[in-house]
Design a protein around this motif. Sequence first.
Motif, PDB file in Angstrom:
ATOM      1  N   GLY A  39       4.845   6.488  14.131  1.00 53.09           N
ATOM      2  CA  GLY A  39       6.075   6.873  14.212  1.00 53.09           C
ATOM      3  C   GLY A  39       6.586   8.190  14.642  1.00 53.09           C
ATOM      4  O   GLY A  39       7.540   8.942  14.251  1.00 53.09           O
ATOM      5  N   LEU A  40       5.685   8.779  15.537  1.00 55.44           N
ATOM      6  CA  LEU A  40       5.703  10.003  15.989  1.00 55.44           C
ATOM      7  C   LEU A  40       6.545   9.984  17.554  1.00 55.44           C
ATOM      8  O   LEU A  40       6.876   9.105  17.816  1.00 55.44           O
ATOM      9  N   ASN A  41       6.920  11.298  17.486  1.00 53.15           N
ATOM     10  CA  ASN A  41       7.865  11.418  18.745  1.00 53.15           C
ATOM     11  C   ASN A  41       7.404  12.972  19.321  1.00 53.15           C
ATOM     12  O   ASN A  41       6.677  13.757  18.696  1.00 53.15           O
ATOM     13  N   ASN A  42       8.082  13.159  20.310  1.00 51.34           N
ATOM     14  CA  ASN A  42       7.987  14.711  20.979  1.00 51.34           C
ATOM     15  C   ASN A  42       8.421  15.734  19.995  1.00 51.34           C
ATOM     16  O   ASN A  42       7.955  17.338  20.186  1.00 51.34           O
ATOM     17  N   THR A  43       9.052  15.419  18.989  1.00 49.19           N
ATOM     18  CA  THR A  43       9.310  16.925  18.158  1.00 49.19           C
ATOM     19  C   THR A  43       8.334  16.653  16.641  1.00 49.19           C
ATOM     20  O   THR A  43       7.744  17.501  16.215  1.00 49.19           O
ATOM     21  N   LEU A  44       8.398  15.457  16.205  1.00 48.49           N
ATOM     22  CA  LEU A  44       7.551  15.107  15.063  1.00 48.49           C
ATOM     23  C   LEU A  44       5.973  14.644  15.587  1.00 48.49           C
ATOM     24  O   LEU A  44       5.721  13.572  15.825  1.00 48.49           O
ATOM     25  N   ILE A  45       5.178  15.719  15.777  1.00 51.66           N
ATOM     26  CA  ILE A  45       4.030  15.400  16.669  1.00 51.66           C
ATOM     27  C   ILE A  45       2.900  15.176  15.676  1.00 51.66           C
ATOM     28  O   ILE A  45       1.673  14.317  16.280  1.00 51.66           O
ATOM     29  N   TRP A  46       3.096  15.608  14.369  1.00 52.14           N
ATOM     30  CA  TRP A  46       1.821  15.305  13.606  1.00 52.14           C
ATOM     31  C   TRP A  46       2.406  14.611  12.289  1.00 52.14           C
ATOM     32  O   TRP A  46       3.664  14.987  11.759  1.00 52.14           O
ATOM     33  N   GLY A  47       2.091  13.500  11.719  1.00 50.73           N
ATOM     34  CA  GLY A  47       2.521  12.881  10.786  1.00 50.73           C
ATOM     35  C   GLY A  47       1.505  12.343   9.662  1.00 50.73           C
ATOM     36  O   GLY A  47       0.728  13.251   9.301  1.00 50.73           O
ATOM     37  N   LEU A  48       1.611  11.160   9.249  1.00 57.75           N
ATOM     38  CA  LEU A  48       0.673  10.873   8.088  1.00 57.75           C
ATOM     39  C   LEU A  48      -0.820  11.245   8.233  1.00 57.75           C
ATOM     40  O   LEU A  48      -1.489  11.720   7.277  1.00 57.75           O
ATOM     41  N   THR A  49      -1.224  10.769   9.584  1.00 59.99           N
ATOM     42  CA  THR A  49      -2.725  10.852   9.558  1.00 59.99           C
ATOM     43  C   THR A  49      -3.505  12.386   9.534  1.00 59.99           C
ATOM     44  O   THR A  49      -4.343  12.751   8.628  1.00 59.99           O
ATOM     45  N   ILE A  50      -2.667  13.322   9.877  1.00 61.55           N
ATOM     46  CA  ILE A  50      -2.854  14.509   9.943  1.00 61.55           C
ATOM     47  C   ILE A  50      -2.570  15.271   8.364  1.00 61.55           C
ATOM     48  O   ILE A  50      -3.414  15.997   7.969  1.00 61.55           O
ATOM     49  N   ALA A  51      -1.581  14.911   7.921  1.00 59.60           N
ATOM     50  CA  ALA A  51      -1.442  15.133   6.423  1.00 59.60           C
ATOM     51  C   ALA A  51      -2.312  14.883   5.531  1.00 59.60           C
ATOM     52  O   ALA A  51      -2.987  15.327   4.741  1.00 59.60           O
ATOM     53  N   VAL A  52      -2.949  13.418   5.784  1.00 59.74           N
ATOM     54  CA  VAL A  52      -3.890  12.947   4.781  1.00 59.74           C
ATOM     55  C   VAL A  52      -5.204  13.647   5.240  1.00 59.74           C
ATOM     56  O   VAL A  52      -6.019  13.755   4.392  1.00 59.74           O
ATOM     57  N   PHE A  53      -5.381  13.980   6.598  1.00 65.73           N
ATOM     58  CA  PHE A  53      -6.507  14.829   6.838  1.00 65.73           C
ATOM     59  C   PHE A  53      -6.658  16.016   6.104  1.00 65.73           C
ATOM     60  O   PHE A  53      -7.674  16.497   5.539  1.00 65.73           O
ATOM     61  N   PHE A  54      -5.420  16.630   6.101  1.00 69.07           N
ATOM     62  CA  PHE A  54      -5.442  18.074   5.303  1.00 69.07           C
ATOM     63  C   PHE A  54      -5.888  17.790   3.735  1.00 69.07           C
ATOM     64  O   PHE A  54      -6.498  18.723   3.105  1.00 69.07           O
ATOM     65  N   ALA A  55      -5.223  16.692   3.334  1.00 67.54           N
ATOM     66  CA  ALA A  55      -5.504  16.360   1.787  1.00 67.54           C
ATOM     67  C   ALA A  55      -6.975  16.076   1.494  1.00 67.54           C
ATOM     68  O   ALA A  55      -7.578  16.621   0.519  1.00 67.54           O
ATOM     69  N   ILE A  56      -7.520  15.425   2.471  1.00 65.22           N
ATOM     70  CA  ILE A  56      -8.979  14.690   2.230  1.00 65.22           C
ATOM     71  C   ILE A  56      -9.825  15.926   2.278  1.00 65.22           C
ATOM     72  O   ILE A  56     -10.760  16.216   1.603  1.00 65.22           O
ATOM     73  N   LEU A 291       2.465  16.460   4.293  1.00 68.86           N
ATOM     74  CA  LEU A 291       3.384  15.711   5.045  1.00 68.86           C
ATOM     75  C   LEU A 291       4.739  16.293   5.237  1.00 68.86           C
ATOM     76  O   LEU A 291       5.459  16.575   6.205  1.00 68.86           O
ATOM     77  N   TRP A 292       5.421  16.744   3.942  1.00 71.54           N
ATOM     78  CA  TRP A 292       6.633  17.302   4.159  1.00 71.54           C
ATOM     79  C   TRP A 292       6.433  18.788   4.785  1.00 71.54           C
ATOM     80  O   TRP A 292       7.570  19.173   5.644  1.00 71.54           O
ATOM     81  N   LEU A 293       5.654  19.363   4.626  1.00 67.82           N
ATOM     82  CA  LEU A 293       5.431  20.882   5.211  1.00 67.82           C
ATOM     83  C   LEU A 293       5.162  20.514   6.621  1.00 67.82           C
ATOM     84  O   LEU A 293       5.908  21.019   7.225  1.00 67.82           O
ATOM     85  N   LEU A 294       4.443  19.573   7.189  1.00 66.93           N
ATOM     86  CA  LEU A 294       4.355  19.188   8.576  1.00 66.93           C
ATOM     87  C   LEU A 294       5.703  18.792   9.320  1.00 66.93           C
ATOM     88  O   LEU A 294       6.076  19.471  10.382  1.00 66.93           O
ATOM     89  N   LEU A 295       6.187  17.731   8.503  1.00 73.37           N
ATOM     90  CA  LEU A 295       7.485  17.498   9.268  1.00 73.37           C
ATOM     91  C   LEU A 295       8.646  18.352   9.132  1.00 73.37           C
ATOM     92  O   LEU A 295       9.280  18.676  10.377  1.00 73.37           O
ATOM     93  N   ALA A 296       9.044  19.263   8.082  1.00 76.00           N
ATOM     94  CA  ALA A 296       9.915  19.996   8.230  1.00 76.00           C
ATOM     95  C   ALA A 296       9.902  21.332   9.010  1.00 76.00           C
ATOM     96  O   ALA A 296      10.696  21.629   9.811  1.00 76.00           O
ATOM     97  N   GLY A 297       8.513  21.553   9.335  1.00 79.58           N
ATOM     98  CA  GLY A 297       8.277  22.676  10.298  1.00 79.58           C
ATOM     99  C   GLY A 297       8.387  22.440  11.735  1.00 79.58           C
ATOM    100  O   GLY A 297       8.846  23.050  12.475  1.00 79.58           O
TER     101      GLY A 297
END
Lengths: 356, 195
Positions: A39-56, A291-297
Amino acid sequence: MSNITDKQSRVALVVSLALGLVGLAAWLYQLSQGLQVTGLNNTLIWGLTIAVFFAIIAGGAGLLALCGLSEFLGFMTSEQRSRGIAFAIAAMIAGGILVIWDLGHPSQFFYLMTSFNFTSFSVLDFWFLSACIVVAVVYLIAASSGKPHRIIGAVALLLSVGIIVVEGILLANNSSHHLWASSMNVISFLSGAFLGGSALLAAIAPSRKRLFVVALIISALVTLAEVGTALVAGTDTARHTMQLVVAGPFAAYFYFQIIVGIIVSLVLALRTNRLGLAALTAILGLAAEKLWLLLAGETEIWGQAHHIGPLQVVQQFSYWPSLVEIGLTVGAIGIGVFLFLLLSRVVLRRPAVVVE
Amino acid sequence: MIIDLKRCIGCNACTVTCKQAHGTAPGTFWCQVRASEEGTYPYATKKVLPTLCMHCENPTCVHVCPTGASYKREDGIVLVDSERCIGCRYCMAACPYEARTFDFGDRSGYFPEQEQTSYEAMMLEQHVKGTVSKCTFCHDKLEAGGMPACAQACPTHARVFGDLDSEELQALLKRGAYQARPDMRTNPSVYYLPK
Ligand code: SF4
Ligand code: SF4
């Protein structure tokens, strides 16, 4: 907490392995199609996988730090410590797998290992994570003997805190993103690690429930401070970005964090003794926060580049993870669980969970 | 490069010529004209801002790149070596100008209902799926004594390319030229002249 029988443990091994295979299949599909299947694009470059990576990683490193700390403060038995280290190793390996699965061109990963470009926090992250895993493996072998190991515990503690700080700065040094560049970022990463670590600790050692409850309250306070400061006292950009979080396209993740990650976890921990489930909801909440931190940023630069206000940004963006991203995430977690169960059987020679 | 906002009419000739010259995939823009609206009706006006990679003197994209795929040449041009890029997108997060694009692997071409044209197919082959790309300042054209395609195609000569130390460009810079996001301390090589 009840004993897990050998049969249940074997079923868990098979299920986690099956989930791991689902993740592998999703990755192979993504490799063949490219990241257009996310679900990524040139603006939303990091999504679920990176958010879960940070959490794990927060969970794994937080738990490893607590194991190291317990060498000095004695709040874990040697059995619990060994289990904690095994859990931390599995979590950090799962996180590593997830971040590799997120790369567009992983076959060139070798260059990351050989560049030694230490101005890049990705490189620092890689070396800290590798060092953490190696030290944790040595620690596990040493801890299995049942004797205290203060020196290696201290090294594990320092490296675990180090990796969390590095990951906080990894985001914070993107100074054009106000949301990430805030001085709250590293604090929020550290409180996240405390939450993740103490959640996993409570799952292993239910008598440490209080630490988990304290971590939940601290995490809630840090999040509210972060959000509240930006909304009330922030610059225009900071306020607009935070509006995207509390009332815009990423609000679902924010409220998921607050409701499931904090409130449900607190209720489960205080009103019931289902600490395994409470740990799971807390870590899911942590992933939602990242996830919200990544996306909003990520949307900040777009808004600035187009000289537009938050209203138009809201109309432009939304993010829902694709099935492939969900498959990758579930798969990496499956591999982590599989590794933990395997370590429990092979190294610790016991089923995965014991009675307190 | 100096971009004179007074001259730019937002026609996107630069955008199109860049895509023709480099055959980038749909959705990939190394050079573009960003449009927004200023003011309110009946005094609303369209505001246009031609953009490209700023080829910064202090490129944050290079500092954060973990593999060395992003690099700055002696002459100041910032490039990406797709044979080293792992597609982590850290450089995209670090660039304050949203100048970089990721190749998501869409090869359906500009007319998905038909096959790729032979030109499309030939050009797309040069782009590596899963890596990041951006404006190259048409360095191959520069090496052959030419200038970037966007500057060449601009019908109003809004994009002026040359040595920033030359008399001609120094004279232009004195007309109030400014850099985008100076607070980022990137020191871009692209300047804007105010409208
Ligand atoms: S504009 Fe962005 S991509 Fe270009 S050199 Fe500067 S930081 Fe790098
Ligand atoms: S995406 Fe490629 S060029 Fe960008 S930081 Fe990662 S390795 Fe470097």
